[in-house]
Scaffold this active site. Sequence first.
Site, mmCIF file in Angstrom:
data_model
loop_
_atom_site.group_PDB
_atom_site.id
_atom_site.type_symbol
_atom_site.label_atom_id
_atom_site.label_comp_id
_atom_site.label_asym_id
_atom_site.label_seq_id
_atom_site.Cartn_x
_atom_site.Cartn_y
_atom_site.Cartn_z
ATOM 1 N N PHE A 49 8.554 -0.787 -0.794
ATOM 2 C CA PHE A 49 7.489 -1.810 -1.465
ATOM 3 C C PHE A 49 7.107 -1.396 -3.135
ATOM 4 C CE2 PHE A 49 2.861 -2.263 -2.562
ATOM 5 C CZ PHE A 49 2.889 -3.625 -2.889
ATOM 6 N N SER B 273 2.068 1.369 10.187
ATOM 7 C CA SER B 273 3.397 1.262 10.016
ATOM 8 C C SER B 273 3.946 -0.107 10.437
ATOM 9 C CB SER B 273 4.107 2.348 10.990
ATOM 10 O OG SER B 273 3.636 3.524 10.534
ATOM 11 N N LEU C 166 -13.907 6.793 -7.125
ATOM 12 C CA LEU C 166 -14.806 7.328 -5.900
ATOM 13 C C LEU C 166 -13.673 7.681 -4.738
ATOM 14 C CD1 LEU C 166 -17.804 4.921 -5.908
ATOM 15 C CD2 LEU C 166 -17.652 7.350 -6.915
HETATM 16 S S1 MYA Z 1 -6.360 5.754 -1.040
HETATM 17 C C1 MYA Z 1 -6.910 5.723 0.635
HETATM 18 C C2 MYA Z 1 -5.796 5.139 1.471
HETATM 19 N N1 MYA Z 1 -6.443 4.977 2.887
HETATM 20 C C3 MYA Z 1 -5.947 5.928 3.975
HETATM 21 O O1 MYA Z 1 -5.452 6.865 3.785
HETATM 22 C C4 MYA Z 1 -6.932 5.693 5.174
HETATM 23 C C5 MYA Z 1 -5.956 6.077 6.415
HETATM 24 N N2 MYA Z 1 -4.653 5.247 6.299
HETATM 25 C C6 MYA Z 1 -4.648 4.066 6.655
HETATM 26 O O2 MYA Z 1 -5.381 3.256 6.946
HETATM 27 C C7 MYA Z 1 -2.914 3.537 6.580
HETATM 28 O O3 MYA Z 1 -2.165 4.588 6.636
HETATM 29 C C8 MYA Z 1 -2.829 2.886 5.072
HETATM 30 C C9 MYA Z 1 -1.245 2.714 4.937
HETATM 31 C C10 MYA Z 1 -3.644 1.697 4.882
HETATM 32 C C11 MYA Z 1 -3.164 3.987 3.849
HETATM 33 N N3 MYA Z 1 -1.853 3.620 -1.567
HETATM 34 O O4 MYA Z 1 1.422 -0.802 6.235
HETATM 35 P P1 MYA Z 1 2.176 0.244 6.103
HETATM 36 C C12 MYA Z 1 2.371 2.315 1.099
HETATM 37 C C13 MYA Z 1 -0.902 3.114 -1.859
HETATM 38 O O5 MYA Z 1 3.633 0.225 6.997
HETATM 39 P P2 MYA Z 1 0.246 1.836 6.832
HETATM 40 C C14 MYA Z 1 -6.948 3.881 -1.620
HETATM 41 O O6 MYA Z 1 -7.652 3.168 -0.846
HETATM 42 C C15 MYA Z 1 3.390 3.209 1.457
HETATM 43 O O7 MYA Z 1 3.959 4.106 0.563
HETATM 44 N N4 MYA Z 1 0.240 2.608 -1.142
HETATM 45 O O8 MYA Z 1 1.640 1.793 6.030
HETATM 46 C C16 MYA Z 1 -6.139 3.469 -2.859
HETATM 47 C C17 MYA Z 1 4.537 2.194 1.828
HETATM 48 O O9 MYA Z 1 5.165 1.437 0.815
HETATM 49 P P3 MYA Z 1 6.465 2.187 0.336
HETATM 50 C C18 MYA Z 1 0.310 3.085 0.090
HETATM 51 O O10 MYA Z 1 0.353 3.594 7.274
HETATM 52 C C19 MYA Z 1 -5.348 2.419 -2.415
HETATM 53 C C20 MYA Z 1 3.761 1.323 2.599
HETATM 54 O O11 MYA Z 1 2.368 1.227 2.041
HETATM 55 C C21 MYA Z 1 -0.652 3.943 0.528
HETATM 56 O O12 MYA Z 1 0.205 1.271 8.233
HETATM 57 C C22 MYA Z 1 -4.401 2.016 -3.515
HETATM 58 C C23 MYA Z 1 3.541 1.267 4.037
HETATM 59 O O13 MYA Z 1 2.886 0.235 4.641
HETATM 60 C C24 MYA Z 1 -1.992 4.246 -0.402
HETATM 61 N N5 MYA Z 1 -2.699 4.924 -0.012
HETATM 62 O O14 MYA Z 1 -1.016 1.633 5.992
HETATM 63 C C25 MYA Z 1 -3.566 0.743 -3.340
HETATM 64 N N6 MYA Z 1 -0.555 4.227 1.971
HETATM 65 O O15 MYA Z 1 7.593 1.768 1.568
HETATM 66 C C26 MYA Z 1 -2.760 0.359 -4.446
HETATM 67 C C27 MYA Z 1 0.734 3.760 2.199
HETATM 68 O O16 MYA Z 1 7.059 1.401 -1.034
HETATM 69 C C28 MYA Z 1 -3.344 -0.678 -5.511
HETATM 70 N N7 MYA Z 1 1.100 3.130 1.224
HETATM 71 O O17 MYA Z 1 6.574 3.596 0.135
HETATM 72 C C29 MYA Z 1 -2.580 -0.863 -6.459
HETATM 73 C C30 MYA Z 1 -3.328 -2.027 -7.307
HETATM 74 C C31 MYA Z 1 -3.774 -3.364 -6.736
HETATM 75 C C32 MYA Z 1 -4.405 -4.104 -7.709
HETATM 76 C C33 MYA Z 1 -3.789 -4.728 -8.952
HETATM 77 C C34 MYA Z 1 -4.550 -5.612 -9.723
HETATM 78 C C35 MYA Z 1 -3.659 -5.942 -11.121
#
Ligand code: MYA
Length: 415
Positions: free
Chosen positions: A31, A173, A415
């Site tokens: 991603f 995942s 935060l």
């Molecule tokens: S940081 C806090 C994050 N939350 C947690 O740690 C809570 C517990 N964990 C979970 O709920 C899940 O494990 C999460 C991932 C939801 C984190 N930031 O759906 P998947 C990428 C960015 O299969 P899951 C916070 O809130 C991962 O590298 N990307 O994974 C700031 C992979 O992509 P790639 C993340 O484990 C958030 C893909 O997602 C993160 O089921 C900022 C896998 O998806 C993460 N923390 O769900 C977000 N974790 O293959 C970005 C995983 O490429 C904002 N991934 O490595 C960007 C700006 C957007 C706005 C833009 C405006 C212009």
Amino acid sequence: VVAGNDSSSPDEEQISNPDPHPATALAQHRFWETQPVRQFKDGLGPSLVEGPIEQPTPVDAVKQEPYNLPALYEWTTCDMDDDRTCAEVCNLLRDNYVVNEASTFRLSFSKEFLRWALCPPGYFKSWHIGVRVKATQKLVSFITGVPSRIRVRREVVRMAEVNLLCVHKKLRSKRLAPVMIKELTRRAHLENVWQAAYTGGLLLPTPIATCRYWHRSLNPKKLVDVRFYRLGPRMTMSRAVKLHRLPEAIVTLGFRKMELADVPAITKLLRGFLSQFFIAADLDEKDVEHWLLPVENVVDSYVVQKPGTNELTDFCSFYTLSSSILNNQNHSVLKAAYSLYNVSTKTPLHQLVNDALIVAKKEDHDVFNALDIMHNHAFLDKLKFGPGDWRRHYYLYNYRIPFALRSPALGLVLL
Ligand code: MYA
């Protein structure tokens, strides 16, 4: 918009050299490799342009419909003013949000905290995004953004501060997180916002800086009981208690809780202070009123008023965030204070923060946390903070900084 001054240019002190994240050591990111962020393979160096990676499109060219979700799910906008919705978000996060590595603590948010964190001046309800199961209406995923202005060198950029990304444990995942991020990005674009700032413990392409949490024990007995920290080989409990004991009374003359009337003076102090960092929050009076005016059990701020005058010389602040303690019979909640902004012009910084420790202890906080950003390194050792295991990477979306910053170059608390 142009603001700030030349002192915001990075110097040797602010740039980390060499690259702390060499490309060879890093995994593939299906991603993130498609997103406008600095990629690991880009490396570092002056040949890369600093600033936006992609140019904005006209807002009416932005995709109007939400991204597709798997058939069983639907989008919802979470109205944080609605008590029931706010409670659903608290519960989703309580059971599914960030845990420490040993799975002994999970961050836990109160409704008051969420309203403070998610509803600053000019916030968009549409950026508080949830996913529900169609059949049961159960909330299973969440992501939020709040609008902010962040100065990078001399450019003040409108950004979304992104936080609280959470997917229910049973849906992990399945690549739902990228859809959440893309949907928030789309909604930010609809508000003509093209950049974002976020932090996390996970190493992704590519941090602008990596910081570390430091912890100051306020209640050593409980912290040992719940295994927040272990006594070293030569440390006994009574020595730890003695070592971390704080004076009963505040030391600084004129130290008092911040009031509404202090907002203009604090804004001025804070803006002056933040102008020295390479990247910093650009806060006006409305922001200061929202982010720093005390709210019980959410945010605390103290000023030093020069005795006999109206002059405010110093300022310190912290927010309160508890963690659930998992699997412990004696304790269920760890109450932590997190250092926000501290500005000292007359009172020595360590004395100011020591007074903050005293009030935090009086309010039953168990631990006081601070990142090694801004000038915090100047008080960490002195006030008996110890380095923690938690790293926090800072990221920008669609804004390239072609070098890695050291943590003291950051004048921004997310935060
Ligand atoms: S940081 C806090 C994050 N939350 C947690 O740690 C809570 C517990 N964990 C979970 O709920 C899940 O494990 C999460 C991932 C939801 C984190 N930031 O759906 P998947 C990428 C960015 O299969 P899951 C916070 O809130 C991962 O590298 N990307 O994974 C700031 C992979 O992509 P790639 C993340 O484990 C958030 C893909 O997602 C993160 O089921 C900022 C896998 O998806 C993460 N923390 O769900 C977000 N974790 O293959 C970005 C995983 O490429 C904002 N991934 O490595 C960007 C700006 C957007 C706005 C833009 C405006 C212009």
